[in-house]
Write a protein that holds these residues in place. Structure first.
Motif, mmCIF file in Angstrom:
data_model
loop_
_atom_site.group_PDB
_atom_site.id
_atom_site.type_symbol
_atom_site.label_atom_id
_atom_site.label_comp_id
_atom_site.label_asym_id
_atom_site.label_seq_id
_atom_site.Cartn_x
_atom_site.Cartn_y
_atom_site.Cartn_z
ATOM 1 N N PHE A 178 -0.585 0.353 16.990
ATOM 2 C CA PHE A 178 0.381 0.941 16.067
ATOM 3 C C PHE A 178 0.394 2.453 16.217
ATOM 4 C CE2 PHE A 178 -1.403 -2.811 13.951
ATOM 5 C CZ PHE A 178 -0.281 -3.612 14.016
ATOM 6 N N ASN A 179 1.503 2.972 16.644
ATOM 7 C CA ASN A 179 1.600 4.418 16.768
ATOM 8 C C ASN A 179 2.301 4.965 15.530
ATOM 9 O OD1 ASN A 179 2.000 7.034 17.425
ATOM 10 N ND2 ASN A 179 3.124 6.660 19.320
ATOM 11 N N HIS A 197 9.177 -3.718 5.557
ATOM 12 C CA HIS A 197 9.078 -4.098 6.966
ATOM 13 C C HIS A 197 9.267 -2.897 7.892
ATOM 14 C CE1 HIS A 197 8.599 -7.104 9.957
ATOM 15 N NE2 HIS A 197 9.738 -6.822 10.546
ATOM 16 N N SER A 198 8.406 -1.928 7.695
ATOM 17 C CA SER A 198 8.372 -0.767 8.590
ATOM 18 C C SER A 198 6.915 -0.336 8.656
ATOM 19 C CB SER A 198 9.247 0.351 8.045
ATOM 20 O OG SER A 198 8.474 1.295 7.373
ATOM 21 N N GLN A 199 6.480 0.111 9.818
ATOM 22 C CA GLN A 199 5.038 0.346 10.011
ATOM 23 C C GLN A 199 4.409 1.283 8.980
ATOM 24 O OE1 GLN A 199 3.589 1.347 13.884
ATOM 25 N NE2 GLN A 199 4.836 -0.172 14.898
ATOM 26 N N LEU A 200 4.997 2.461 8.838
ATOM 27 C CA LEU A 200 4.344 3.441 7.970
ATOM 28 C C LEU A 200 4.408 3.038 6.500
ATOM 29 C CD1 LEU A 200 2.753 5.984 7.658
ATOM 30 C CD2 LEU A 200 4.835 7.321 7.854
ATOM 31 N N ARG A 201 5.575 2.545 6.068
ATOM 32 C CA ARG A 201 5.699 2.146 4.659
ATOM 33 C C ARG A 201 4.741 0.988 4.367
ATOM 34 N NH1 ARG A 201 11.298 3.292 5.463
ATOM 35 N NH2 ARG A 201 11.850 1.127 5.792
ATOM 36 N N LEU A 202 4.612 0.078 5.315
ATOM 37 C CA LEU A 202 3.705 -1.050 5.129
ATOM 38 C C LEU A 202 2.250 -0.567 5.081
ATOM 39 C CD1 LEU A 202 3.580 -4.107 4.813
ATOM 40 C CD2 LEU A 202 3.515 -4.317 7.283
ATOM 41 N N SER A 203 1.942 0.412 5.935
ATOM 42 C CA SER A 203 0.582 0.988 5.921
ATOM 43 C C SER A 203 0.290 1.630 4.576
ATOM 44 C CB SER A 203 0.444 2.062 6.995
ATOM 45 O OG SER A 203 0.254 1.474 8.229
ATOM 46 N N ILE A 204 1.252 2.410 4.075
ATOM 47 C CA ILE A 204 1.051 3.120 2.807
ATOM 48 C C ILE A 204 0.824 2.111 1.676
ATOM 49 C CG2 ILE A 204 2.155 4.622 1.074
ATOM 50 C CD1 ILE A 204 3.614 6.022 3.463
ATOM 51 N N VAL A 205 1.659 1.076 1.639
ATOM 52 C CA VAL A 205 1.524 0.075 0.576
ATOM 53 C C VAL A 205 0.198 -0.688 0.723
ATOM 54 C CG1 VAL A 205 2.538 -2.044 -0.391
ATOM 55 C CG2 VAL A 205 4.002 -0.113 0.159
ATOM 56 N N SER A 206 -0.218 -0.965 1.960
ATOM 57 C CA SER A 206 -1.489 -1.661 2.171
ATOM 58 C C SER A 206 -2.660 -0.811 1.684
ATOM 59 C CB SER A 206 -1.691 -1.983 3.654
ATOM 60 O OG SER A 206 -0.660 -2.798 4.113
ATOM 61 N N ILE A 207 -2.571 0.502 1.854
ATOM 62 C CA ILE A 207 -3.623 1.395 1.358
ATOM 63 C C ILE A 207 -3.628 1.347 -0.169
ATOM 64 C CG2 ILE A 207 -4.316 3.834 1.108
ATOM 65 C CD1 ILE A 207 -3.108 4.255 3.955
ATOM 66 N N LEU A 208 -2.430 1.443 -0.743
ATOM 67 C CA LEU A 208 -2.334 1.513 -2.206
ATOM 68 C C LEU A 208 -2.725 0.206 -2.890
ATOM 69 C CD1 LEU A 208 0.928 3.628 -2.557
ATOM 70 C CD2 LEU A 208 -1.435 4.406 -2.760
ATOM 71 N N ILE A 209 -2.622 -0.894 -2.155
ATOM 72 C CA ILE A 209 -3.039 -2.191 -2.698
ATOM 73 C C ILE A 209 -4.556 -2.188 -2.892
ATOM 74 C CG2 ILE A 209 -3.515 -4.541 -1.790
ATOM 75 C CD1 ILE A 209 -0.880 -4.580 -3.190
ATOM 76 N N THR A 235 -3.419 7.086 7.829
ATOM 77 C CA THR A 235 -2.345 6.595 8.695
ATOM 78 C C THR A 235 -2.193 7.405 9.985
ATOM 79 O OG1 THR A 235 -0.735 7.980 7.552
ATOM 80 C CG2 THR A 235 -0.984 5.725 6.747
ATOM 81 N N GLN A 236 -2.754 8.643 9.971
ATOM 82 C CA GLN A 236 -2.614 9.542 11.133
ATOM 83 C C GLN A 236 -1.148 9.880 11.410
ATOM 84 O OE1 GLN A 236 -5.422 10.782 13.138
ATOM 85 N NE2 GLN A 236 -6.361 10.117 11.247
ATOM 86 N N ALA A 237 -0.308 9.753 10.408
ATOM 87 C CA ALA A 237 1.111 10.084 10.580
ATOM 88 C C ALA A 237 1.345 11.544 10.204
ATOM 89 C CB ALA A 237 1.963 9.168 9.709
ATOM 90 N N THR A 238 2.527 12.057 10.509
ATOM 91 C CA THR A 238 2.800 13.459 10.174
ATOM 92 C C THR A 238 3.183 13.577 8.699
ATOM 93 O OG1 THR A 238 5.122 13.213 10.724
ATOM 94 C CG2 THR A 238 3.663 13.926 12.514
ATOM 95 N N SER A 239 2.981 14.769 8.136
ATOM 96 C CA SER A 239 3.285 14.988 6.715
ATOM 97 C C SER A 239 4.747 14.692 6.406
ATOM 98 C CB SER A 239 2.985 16.439 6.324
ATOM 99 O OG SER A 239 1.650 16.710 6.548
ATOM 100 N N GLY A 240 5.632 15.152 7.301
ATOM 101 C CA GLY A 240 7.059 14.962 7.083
ATOM 102 C C GLY A 240 7.423 13.484 7.024
ATOM 103 N N ASN A 241 6.891 12.738 7.977
ATOM 104 C CA ASN A 241 7.164 11.306 8.034
ATOM 105 C C ASN A 241 6.655 10.605 6.772
ATOM 106 O OD1 ASN A 241 7.975 8.859 9.027
ATOM 107 N ND2 ASN A 241 6.632 8.840 10.804
ATOM 108 N N ILE A 242 5.430 10.980 6.371
ATOM 109 C CA ILE A 242 4.857 10.350 5.164
ATOM 110 C C ILE A 242 5.721 10.678 3.940
ATOM 111 C CG2 ILE A 242 2.852 10.302 3.619
ATOM 112 C CD1 ILE A 242 1.114 10.863 6.087
ATOM 113 N N SER A 243 6.129 11.938 3.826
ATOM 114 C CA SER A 243 6.957 12.341 2.671
ATOM 115 C C SER A 243 8.227 11.510 2.574
ATOM 116 C CB SER A 243 7.365 13.813 2.795
ATOM 117 O OG SER A 243 6.239 14.609 2.726
ATOM 118 N N ILE A 244 8.875 11.322 3.735
ATOM 119 C CA ILE A 244 10.131 10.552 3.744
ATOM 120 C C ILE A 244 9.880 9.109 3.277
ATOM 121 C CG2 ILE A 244 11.937 9.596 5.254
ATOM 122 C CD1 ILE A 244 11.541 12.161 7.002
#
Lengths: 96, 201
Positions: B2-3, A10-22, A36-45
């Motif tokens: 979504f940002n 239940h967090s935007q980026l983690r949910l996005s990542i899992v939705s991609i991997l599904i 996701t257009q997110a930063t590398s650091g954020n994605i790594s975390i």
């Protein structure tokens, strides 16, 4: 607030990542970053958090001398995602 | 809505979560939308091979009719290797369905070539119908898997053409094969390309 919803998902980026991997067999870091257009650091975390929860597998290798991080969803991750979606539907349509 | 740069600081509502999941899955699938170039390429190649074999047999140059078949491994094999290298360089993730379809393509292709090169005598007049039906089955499976109406309908029509060619004289089966590849490969391939271009506008 939404106590039945898995806090890992239940967090935007983690949910996005899992939705991609599904939707794919395996995705590399750049594909996730691009999608996701997110930063590398954020994605790594977030990848680390998902891996620690056992929801994804992370494979590091080299392709043409460049480091490559390949990520795929685990069975536990699929199960958690399905439960998460089922719980979401319960919140949206409580009567059903 | 979504940002992603500020993700994880905000709490999603269930509606937002569901919307995010749907949007992400749709976008990921969109990036893998099949293009029709491979279909148009194989359709044209088969058309050239069968057309030239038909012309050679009309000219009574029977001993040369096998040679156009070599275009399949030479030209077709080179093209598929080129595509494979290009895809590998892009380093895009593979979808499960893409893997399955790729494998079906190779298996059916190898079987068709083996049949054409080594079993044409045994198959005799059934050669063309069997060739068309196998190809049609592959196209139908692809069409149903990627939910493509042009491919499914084209494959279905090709299947009917294949069954119909059992009733044709061997001399005219070349026409049913040519019609089959136009209906089952070239037209659906062009329609897929058109749909893809339209989506990119």
């Amino acid at each position: 607030m939404f106590k039945d919803l898995d806090p890992i998902l239940h967090s935007q980026l983690r949910l996005s990542i899992v939705s991609i991997l599904i939707s794919v067999d395996e995705a590399n870091f750049n594909f996730i970053k691009d999608s996701t257009q997110a930063t590398s650091g954020n994605i790594s975390i977030q990848i680390k958090k998902l891996r620690d929860a056992g929801y994804i597998n992370v494979k590091k290798s080299f392709i043409n001398n460049y480091p490559n991080t390949a990520v795929s969803i685990t069975d536990k991750g699929i199960e958690a995602f399905e439960t998460y979606v089922a719980n979401l539907k319960k919140y949206i349509n409580p009567g059903e | 809505m979504f940002n992603h740069k500020t993700m994880d600081k905000t709490m999603l509502t269930p509606e937002e979560s569901l919307s995010l999941i749907t949007k992400t899955i749709e976008e990921t699938k969109e990036r893998f939308k099949e293009n029709g170039h491979v279909l148009v390429f194989w359709g044209t190649l088969i058309l050239i091979v069968i057309g030239s074999q038909f012309i050679l047999s009309r000219l009574e140059l029977y001993k040369f009719t096998l040679y156009p078949n070599y275009l399949y491994p030479l030209v077709g094999g080179s093209y598929m290797t080129y595509i494979w290298i290009k895809e590998k360089k892009k380093n895009l993730p593979k979808t499960i369905i893409g893997n399955i379809l790729g494998n079906i393509g190779w298996i059916v292709g190898m079987n068709l070539m083996t049949m054409g090169f080594f079993f044409s005598d045994q198959l005799g007049e059934a050669m063309a119908p069997v060739f068309i039906i196998l190809l049609a089955l592959m196209i139908i499976v692809c069409g149903l898997s990627i939910k493509s109406r042009p491919l499914t309908i084209g494959g279905g029509l090709m299947n009917l053409i294949g069954l119909g060619s059992f009733f044709l004289d061997r001399d005219y089966q070349a026409f049913s094969m040519m019609l089959g590849v136009v209906v089952g490969l070239i037209i659906p391939g062009l329609l897929l390309n058109y749909a893809r271009r339209k989506d990119n506008v």
